[in-house]
Motif scaffolding. Sequence first.
Motif, mmCIF file in Angstrom:
data_model
loop_
_atom_site.group_PDB
_atom_site.id
_atom_site.type_symbol
_atom_site.label_atom_id
_atom_site.label_comp_id
_atom_site.label_asym_id
_atom_site.label_seq_id
_atom_site.Cartn_x
_atom_site.Cartn_y
_atom_site.Cartn_z
ATOM 1 N N PRO A 246 0.821 -1.227 0.000
ATOM 2 C CA PRO A 246 0.000 0.000 0.000
ATOM 3 C C PRO A 246 0.845 1.262 0.000
ATOM 4 O O PRO A 246 0.499 2.256 -0.646
ATOM 5 C CB PRO A 246 -0.826 -0.132 1.282
ATOM 6 C CG PRO A 246 -0.842 -1.595 1.582
ATOM 7 C CD PRO A 246 0.491 -2.107 1.133
ATOM 8 N N GLU B 166 0.884 4.052 -2.980
ATOM 9 C CA GLU B 166 0.608 5.467 -2.740
ATOM 10 C C GLU B 166 1.753 6.342 -3.227
ATOM 11 O O GLU B 166 1.534 7.422 -3.799
ATOM 12 C CB GLU B 166 0.349 5.710 -1.251
ATOM 13 C CG GLU B 166 -0.119 7.133 -0.961
ATOM 14 C CD GLU B 166 -0.500 7.357 0.489
ATOM 15 O OE1 GLU B 166 -0.741 8.523 0.857
ATOM 16 O OE2 GLU B 166 -0.548 6.362 1.254
ATOM 17 N N GLU C 163 -5.977 -6.704 -2.165
ATOM 18 C CA GLU C 163 -6.096 -5.957 -0.917
ATOM 19 C C GLU C 163 -5.515 -4.556 -1.067
ATOM 20 O O GLU C 163 -6.055 -3.590 -0.526
ATOM 21 C CB GLU C 163 -5.390 -6.718 0.211
ATOM 22 C CG GLU C 163 -6.100 -8.011 0.597
ATOM 23 C CD GLU C 163 -5.300 -8.833 1.591
ATOM 24 O OE1 GLU C 163 -4.129 -8.466 1.862
ATOM 25 O OE2 GLU C 163 -5.830 -9.846 2.090
ATOM 26 N N GLY C 164 -4.391 -4.447 -1.812
ATOM 27 C CA GLY C 164 -3.798 -3.139 -2.035
ATOM 28 C C GLY C 164 -4.710 -2.233 -2.833
ATOM 29 O O GLY C 164 -4.851 -1.041 -2.518
ATOM 30 N N ARG C 165 -5.354 -2.792 -3.851
ATOM 31 C CA ARG C 165 -6.287 -1.988 -4.651
ATOM 32 C C ARG C 165 -7.496 -1.568 -3.830
ATOM 33 O O ARG C 165 -7.972 -0.431 -3.933
ATOM 34 C CB ARG C 165 -6.718 -2.785 -5.877
ATOM 35 C CG ARG C 165 -5.637 -2.897 -6.955
ATOM 36 C CD ARG C 165 -6.065 -3.794 -8.069
ATOM 37 N NE ARG C 165 -5.094 -3.792 -9.159
ATOM 38 C CZ ARG C 165 -5.120 -4.648 -10.170
ATOM 39 N NH1 ARG C 165 -6.075 -5.569 -10.241
ATOM 40 N NH2 ARG C 165 -4.192 -4.583 -11.121
ATOM 41 N N ALA C 166 -7.992 -2.497 -3.026
ATOM 42 C CA ALA C 166 -9.143 -2.167 -2.192
ATOM 43 C C ALA C 166 -8.791 -1.058 -1.211
ATOM 44 O O ALA C 166 -9.579 -0.132 -0.983
ATOM 45 C CB ALA C 166 -9.619 -3.412 -1.437
ATOM 46 N N GLY C 167 -7.581 -1.132 -0.640
ATOM 47 C CA GLY C 167 -7.158 -0.093 0.284
ATOM 48 C C GLY C 167 -6.994 1.246 -0.402
ATOM 49 O O GLY C 167 -7.370 2.289 0.136
ATOM 50 N N ALA C 168 -6.424 1.229 -1.626
ATOM 51 C CA ALA C 168 -6.250 2.472 -2.375
ATOM 52 C C ALA C 168 -7.601 3.085 -2.731
ATOM 53 O O ALA C 168 -7.784 4.304 -2.647
ATOM 54 C CB ALA C 168 -5.436 2.208 -3.635
ATOM 55 N N ASN C 169 -8.564 2.242 -3.108
ATOM 56 C CA ASN C 169 -9.899 2.750 -3.440
ATOM 57 C C ASN C 169 -10.577 3.351 -2.208
ATOM 58 O O ASN C 169 -11.248 4.385 -2.289
ATOM 59 C CB ASN C 169 -10.763 1.628 -4.011
ATOM 60 C CG ASN C 169 -10.303 1.189 -5.388
ATOM 61 O OD1 ASN C 169 -9.649 1.950 -6.110
ATOM 62 N ND2 ASN C 169 -10.623 -0.040 -5.764
ATOM 63 N N ALA C 170 -10.379 2.681 -1.072
ATOM 64 C CA ALA C 170 -10.980 3.197 0.160
ATOM 65 C C ALA C 170 -10.380 4.542 0.534
ATOM 66 O O ALA C 170 -11.091 5.462 0.949
ATOM 67 C CB ALA C 170 -10.780 2.187 1.299
ATOM 68 N N ARG C 171 -9.058 4.672 0.373
ATOM 69 C CA ARG C 171 -8.415 5.955 0.680
ATOM 70 C C ARG C 171 -8.903 7.036 -0.276
ATOM 71 O O ARG C 171 -9.094 8.197 0.116
ATOM 72 C CB ARG C 171 -6.889 5.810 0.598
ATOM 73 C CG ARG C 171 -6.295 5.002 1.732
ATOM 74 C CD ARG C 171 -4.785 5.133 1.753
ATOM 75 N NE ARG C 171 -4.173 4.575 0.549
ATOM 76 C CZ ARG C 171 -3.840 3.306 0.404
ATOM 77 N NH1 ARG C 171 -4.073 2.443 1.389
ATOM 78 N NH2 ARG C 171 -3.273 2.867 -0.722
ATOM 79 N N ARG D 26 -12.331 8.163 0.821
ATOM 80 C CA ARG D 26 -12.270 9.021 2.009
ATOM 81 C C ARG D 26 -11.784 10.419 1.644
ATOM 82 O O ARG D 26 -12.270 11.421 2.170
ATOM 83 C CB ARG D 26 -11.336 8.389 3.060
ATOM 84 C CG ARG D 26 -11.920 7.171 3.742
ATOM 85 C CD ARG D 26 -11.148 6.840 5.008
ATOM 86 N NE ARG D 26 -9.764 6.499 4.730
ATOM 87 C CZ ARG D 26 -9.336 5.271 4.479
ATOM 88 N NH1 ARG D 26 -10.215 4.262 4.463
ATOM 89 N NH2 ARG D 26 -8.066 5.028 4.256
#
Length: 227
Positions: free
Chosen positions: A42, A46, A212-220, A223
Amino acid sequence: MFWQYAARFGTRDDASEFLEVHYAEPAQVIRLGEHRAGVLMPWLDELAALSSDGMPPDRFYRAQALVACVLDVVVPRLVMTGERTSPTQRTAVLPSRPRHRQFRPLRAEAREVAAMLRGDLARRWSVVELAEAVHLSSSQLRRVFTEAFGKSPIAFLTMLRAERMAVLLRDTELPVADVAGSVGWVDADFAARQFRRSVGVSPSGYRRMVREGRAGANARGDRAKRA
């Protein structure tokens, strides 16, 4: 401190060709393990996003913080030794004298063999066949190729296959066995071992980390939009 060449790469795998053109000596390979690699992804994603269009001044300190996080994970894993730690290690890991760090043009034979391997990953290549194609003996080819790329032709092919597997695992939903077969490894278990040896995680583990990395990036991103 930020990644200034991000615009040259469509994916991380494009970095291999960049390194081969600009650097004659291989970089140190650090085996972080699946957990640490998952922690880094992640942050690296970023960093790539921050630097893809040039570093905005207001995001510079965020990039510095991410780099510090990455180094905090990577630096303790560095192995600094003045002696060879494996039969294939070509030079000491410690910074060496200039005579050990000469940058030489790649020989045409090495370039041609590398292009042949890249052009047909699924083919069952042999060193004898490759040597005949560039009019060298097998021992000469191994020496010339290792001097150019830091590894033997077959080890180089293994690296290319693992890199292509990584692209397919990331960008397609093909089963791991089909991905392995498409790059020339008909035995899925053997392919998984080679992939883990090259990348540091299993094929399924790599695909899971990417998701998981893509999901985290999309969530960020979501937000940030709401903010």
